[in-house]
Scaffold this motif. Structure first.
Motif, mmCIF file in Angstrom:
data_model
loop_
_atom_site.group_PDB
_atom_site.id
_atom_site.type_symbol
_atom_site.label_atom_id
_atom_site.label_comp_id
_atom_site.label_asym_id
_atom_site.label_seq_id
_atom_site.Cartn_x
_atom_site.Cartn_y
_atom_site.Cartn_z
ATOM 1 N N THR A 177 -0.057 -11.256 2.323
ATOM 2 C CA THR A 177 -1.190 -10.347 2.162
ATOM 3 C C THR A 177 -1.517 -10.117 0.686
ATOM 4 O O THR A 177 -2.678 -9.866 0.354
ATOM 5 N N SER B 91 1.009 -3.785 5.677
ATOM 6 C CA SER B 91 1.983 -4.803 5.294
ATOM 7 C C SER B 91 2.935 -4.291 4.226
ATOM 8 O O SER B 91 4.120 -4.626 4.228
ATOM 9 N N CYS C 30 -11.476 -10.875 6.443
ATOM 10 C CA CYS C 30 -11.249 -10.056 5.248
ATOM 11 C C CYS C 30 -12.393 -10.193 4.252
ATOM 12 O O CYS C 30 -12.730 -9.233 3.564
ATOM 13 N N MET D 159 -9.257 -5.406 4.999
ATOM 14 C CA MET D 159 -8.205 -6.053 4.209
ATOM 15 C C MET D 159 -7.337 -5.006 3.527
ATOM 16 O O MET D 159 -6.113 -5.149 3.469
ATOM 17 N N THR E 33 -4.976 -3.710 6.174
ATOM 18 C CA THR E 33 -3.959 -4.708 6.505
ATOM 19 C C THR E 33 -2.924 -4.798 5.400
ATOM 20 O O THR E 33 -1.718 -4.844 5.657
ATOM 21 N N TYR E 34 -3.382 -4.798 4.176
ATOM 22 C CA TYR E 34 -2.480 -4.870 3.028
ATOM 23 C C TYR E 34 -1.596 -3.626 2.953
ATOM 24 O O TYR E 34 -0.392 -3.719 2.711
ATOM 25 N N ARG F 3 -8.629 -14.661 6.999
ATOM 26 C CA ARG F 3 -9.238 -14.731 5.662
ATOM 27 C C ARG F 3 -10.743 -14.493 5.737
ATOM 28 O O ARG F 3 -11.309 -13.741 4.943
#
Length: 173
Positions: A131, A120, A106, A113, A116-117, A103
């Motif tokens: 996420t 995901s 990010c 982020m 990563t999102y 967190r």
């Protein structure tokens, strides 16, 4: 055909809200029983339903929508000490530490982020629900959330919808 796409959209929305509903199993069953449905259209229907459902989590984490009072009170009430809860906290301490570090990273690197999102959304790891909430907590732009989520979910579920025909050797473009 439109009817099945709308049902698929509804199941996908429900699965985004209630994790016990498995849209993957539904989609595979639908494709196996209805091979006339196009895999790209099914992928799009699931993607739209999933992102519409996850948008609620995103907006709640961002603070744009308020949780109902009974949920808010349940999440933020003081609980008496319990040995069971202490054992659970001890077991999950490392995971909570990892999530806190993620967190914080990010917050410092918004583009990280988004990546990563996006990963995901396609792969499912880290968990897409987590996420989605984390994206709201770090105040990701709504356009980025929608674009990366829709693209990733569309790829994931289109490939899943195409998989039975790939195995049978009859692929329709």
């Amino acid at each position: 055909m439109i009817g099945w796409l709308l049902v698929t959209l509804g199941v996908a929305f429900g699965s985004a809200i209630i994790p016990l509903i498995n849209v993957e199993v539904f989609l595979l069953g639908l494709v196996a029983s209805r091979p006339d449905l196009h895999w790209l259209a099914l992928g799009a229907a699931v993607a739209v339903g999933q992102i519409a459902g996850k948008l609620l989590y995103f907006l709640a984490a961002r603070g744009s929508i308020k949780l109902p009072k009974f949920l808010h009170d349940r999440l933020h009430r003081e609980r008496p000490p319990s040995p069971r809860r202490d054992r659970w906290r001890a077991r999950t301490k490392r995971i909570r530490g990892w999530l806190d570090a993620l967190r914080e990273r990010c917050h410092r690197h918004p583009h990280w982020m988004a990546g990563t999102y996006g990963v995901s959304a396609v792969v499912g790891l880290p968990p897409f629900m987590a996420t989605s909430v984390l994206a709201g907590l770090v105040r990701m732009r709504l356009a980025t959330f929608l674009t990366a989520g829709l693209a990733g979910r569309w790829v994931r579920f289109s490939l899943l919808a195409a998989s039975p025909t790939l195995f049978t050797g009859v692929f329709h473009f």
